[in-house]
Design an enzyme around this catalytic site. Structure first.
Site, PDB file in Angstrom:
ATOM      1  N   THR A 210      35.268  42.760  33.734  1.00  0.00           N
ATOM      2  CA  THR A 210      36.672  42.511  34.270  1.00  0.00           C
ATOM      3  C   THR A 210      37.479  41.461  33.904  1.00  0.00           C
ATOM      4  O   THR A 210      36.829  40.377  33.266  1.00  0.00           O
ATOM      5  CB  THR A 210      36.503  42.117  35.810  1.00  0.00           C
ATOM      6  OG1 THR A 210      37.703  41.973  36.645  1.00  0.00           O
ATOM      7  CG2 THR A 210      35.418  41.330  36.102  1.00  0.00           C
ATOM      8  N   ARG A 211      38.859  41.456  34.055  1.00  0.00           N
ATOM      9  CA  ARG A 211      39.408  40.151  33.762  1.00  0.00           C
ATOM     10  C   ARG A 211      40.359  39.978  34.897  1.00  0.00           C
ATOM     11  O   ARG A 211      41.477  39.321  34.630  1.00  0.00           O
ATOM     12  CB  ARG A 211      40.339  40.416  32.426  1.00  0.00           C
ATOM     13  CG  ARG A 211      41.155  41.607  32.415  1.00  0.00           C
ATOM     14  CD  ARG A 211      41.686  42.016  30.957  1.00  0.00           C
ATOM     15  NE  ARG A 211      42.237  43.289  30.763  1.00  0.00           N
ATOM     16  CZ  ARG A 211      43.354  43.894  30.889  1.00  0.00           C
ATOM     17  NH1 ARG A 211      44.357  43.137  31.148  1.00  0.00           N
ATOM     18  NH2 ARG A 211      43.566  45.293  30.612  1.00  0.00           N
ATOM     19  N   HIS A 215      38.620  42.104  44.050  1.00  0.00           N
ATOM     20  CA  HIS A 215      39.073  42.332  45.159  1.00  0.00           C
ATOM     21  C   HIS A 215      38.282  43.355  46.113  1.00  0.00           C
ATOM     22  O   HIS A 215      37.405  43.762  45.235  1.00  0.00           O
ATOM     23  CB  HIS A 215      40.559  43.123  45.010  1.00  0.00           C
ATOM     24  CG  HIS A 215      41.613  42.202  44.506  1.00  0.00           C
ATOM     25  ND1 HIS A 215      41.881  41.002  45.109  1.00  0.00           N
ATOM     26  CD2 HIS A 215      42.070  42.092  43.397  1.00  0.00           C
ATOM     27  CE1 HIS A 215      42.796  40.522  44.436  1.00  0.00           C
ATOM     28  NE2 HIS A 215      43.037  41.264  43.442  1.00  0.00           N
ATOM     29  N   HIS A 218      37.129  46.487  44.102  1.00  0.00           N
ATOM     30  CA  HIS A 218      36.157  46.078  42.877  1.00  0.00           C
ATOM     31  C   HIS A 218      34.757  46.009  43.389  1.00  0.00           C
ATOM     32  O   HIS A 218      33.741  46.677  42.924  1.00  0.00           O
ATOM     33  CB  HIS A 218      36.646  44.878  42.109  1.00  0.00           C
ATOM     34  CG  HIS A 218      38.018  44.994  41.535  1.00  0.00           C
ATOM     35  ND1 HIS A 218      38.916  43.942  41.941  1.00  0.00           N
ATOM     36  CD2 HIS A 218      38.621  45.980  40.887  1.00  0.00           C
ATOM     37  CE1 HIS A 218      40.022  44.092  41.233  1.00  0.00           C
ATOM     38  NE2 HIS A 218      40.097  45.480  40.497  1.00  0.00           N
ATOM     39  N   ARG A 304      39.987  53.360  36.139  1.00  0.00           N
ATOM     40  CA  ARG A 304      41.191  53.829  35.504  1.00  0.00           C
ATOM     41  C   ARG A 304      42.007  53.135  34.569  1.00  0.00           C
ATOM     42  O   ARG A 304      42.056  51.883  34.750  1.00  0.00           O
ATOM     43  CB  ARG A 304      42.161  54.385  36.715  1.00  0.00           C
ATOM     44  CG  ARG A 304      41.542  55.391  37.461  1.00  0.00           C
ATOM     45  CD  ARG A 304      42.463  56.118  38.217  1.00  0.00           C
ATOM     46  NE  ARG A 304      43.683  55.470  38.765  1.00  0.00           N
ATOM     47  CZ  ARG A 304      44.639  56.204  39.343  1.00  0.00           C
ATOM     48  NH1 ARG A 304      44.272  57.216  39.940  1.00  0.00           N
ATOM     49  NH2 ARG A 304      45.554  55.603  39.787  1.00  0.00           N
ATOM     50  N   ALA A 307      40.934  48.368  30.187  1.00  0.00           N
ATOM     51  CA  ALA A 307      41.523  47.710  28.841  1.00  0.00           C
ATOM     52  C   ALA A 307      42.919  48.444  28.447  1.00  0.00           C
ATOM     53  O   ALA A 307      43.263  48.021  27.429  1.00  0.00           O
ATOM     54  CB  ALA A 307      40.568  48.111  27.545  1.00  0.00           C
TER      55      ALA A 307
END
Ligand SMILES: [Zn+2]
Length: 407
Positions: A210-211, A215, A218, A304, A307
């Site tokens: 993750t970046r 929430h 996630h 989805r 990156a």
């Protein structure tokens, strides 16, 4: 019990051997001293992140920056010349002027930029130059990023760099300054995560890249995945990202807040992923999966537009690309997820795969809505984001906007 625990093996590193190019002991001191008299090659933040990943085995089986045959094979066929899947060039670009001063067979020093941005900063390691070659930026952009648009952050970086690639094996005697100063306790190398997984008796581990802040959507995905494996590696990327991404320190604080209250401590490992973002979408999804395999993970969550950036990639391209590889060669198992959200009628986090209700029943906030609520100091709806996370983000935003009075 002990016998059973010892009888299992974690997933093998990509190519079978975990690479370690960090020098230790006397040889480290000798090389550090010798490097002072060598020609210096300046590193960019991307190069520094790559150096850290190569030297600690995140990019196993790479032992250095790619030579021309591997580079061409990766750009055109998404495999190394030895047949292993590999989707992103890992290269060291220099200017033609600097390349002209370097001969094949020469060892050069790799330098962090000093604060003024000129070469003369701390030396990190050496490169044994085995090749130098020209490359076609437009071809690399088109194949790797699916676009030659200079507005794409990965393409912009590619177009701005030098015209010659230096290739060869590297040795590192000092870790980058950022590694030593930012989240030093959260920087497990692949050798360290593998040791921790074994100690905890985990055999099947899912990695979550993750970046962004975590929430509820996630959290739901992570916990759904955790139901079928032994442990979760929460692996935020803290290498170079776009300026408008939420700062890594704020994100890490928000992860810790949520882990303390809502995740079982013996099932989760929070560690930071030192790679730089390329925003290469589908190709980077494969690249991220291979890196997590090197950390010892058996499963990797692919959301989805993984990156992705802007509208350069199709929503499911990062899922479809896995079909182009032999699953035995990749070995790590991708877990594909849809966007998820809270549905008031279901009374649960759902996705379009699991909920029959209309959008009116769903709590979905756009990035812009989230930002403006946080800027006003408002907690996000608890069905969307845990209040512990909202509070950290509100504080982080106040710090970033330089408003100590409100803090
Ligand atoms: Zn529903």
């Amino acid at each position: 019990m002990t016998e059973r625990r010892n009888s299992f093996h974690l997933i093998a590193p990509h190519g079978g051997t975990l690479i370690n190019r960090l020098l230790q002991g006397d040889i480290r001191e000798t090389m550090r001293e010798r490097a002072q008299s060598l020609v210096r090659v300046p590193l960019t933040p991307l190069n520094i992140a790559d150096l850290e990943c190569i030297s600690t085995g995140v990019f196993s089986p790479l032992c250095g920056f790619m030579g021309e045959a591997d580079y061409q094979s990766v750009v055109h066929h998404m495999h190394l010349t030895n047949g292993l899947p590999w989707t992103i060039p890992v290269t060291l670009a220099v200017t033609s002027d600097l390349a002209a001063r370097i001969s094949i067979g020469q060892t050069v020093a790799l330098a962090e930029p000093d604060p003024a941005g000129v070469v003369g900063g701390r030396l990190l390691g050496v490169l044994e130059v085995s090749e130098k070659f020209h490359y076609d930026k437009a071809v690399e952009a088109h194949n790797v990023y699916c676009t030659t648009d200079p507005a794409h952050p990965g393409v912009a970086r590619l177009y701005a760099q030098g015209e010659v690639y230096l290739a060869g094996d590297i040795w590192v005697f000092d870790r980058p300054i950022e590694v030593e100063t930012t989240f030093p306790r959260l920087r497990c190398t692949p050798a360290e995560t593998r040791r921790i997984f074994k100690e905890r008796g985990w055999r099947r581990i899912v990695a979550f890249q993750t970046r962004n802040p975590i929430h509820r959507a996630h959290e739901y995905i992570q916990k759904t995945a955790l139901e079928i494996v032994d442990g979760l590696l929460l692996h935020p990327l803290v290498g170079e990202t776009k300026a408008d991404d939420i700062p890594a320190d704020v994100r890490v604080e928000s992860y810790q807040a949520i882990l303390d209250s809502y995740y079982p401590a013996d099932r989760v490992l929070l560690s930071v992923f030192p790679a730089a973002m390329r925003y290469a979408g589908p190709r980077e999804a494969i690249f991220h999966a291979i890196a997590r395999k090197n950390y010892g993970c058996s499963h990797f969550i692919v959301g989805r537009d993984h990156a992705g950036v802007g509208n350069y990639y199709g929503t499911y391209d990062a899922h479809y690309i896995f079909d182009e590889f032999d699953p035995r060669a990749l070995d790590i198992t991708p877990l594909f997820f849809e966007h998820t959200f809270y549905c008031k009628r279901c009374g649960a986090i759902v996705s379009s795969k699991t909920c029959p209700h209309s959008k009116d029943d769903h709590i979905v906030l756009s990035g812009t809505q989230v930002r403006s609520m946080l800027e006003r100091g408002e907690l996000l709806p608890p069905e969307f984001t845990r209040p512990e996370v909202s509070r950290v983000l509100i504080e982080g935003m106040r710090r970033k906007n330089g408003d100590p009075a409100k803090a």
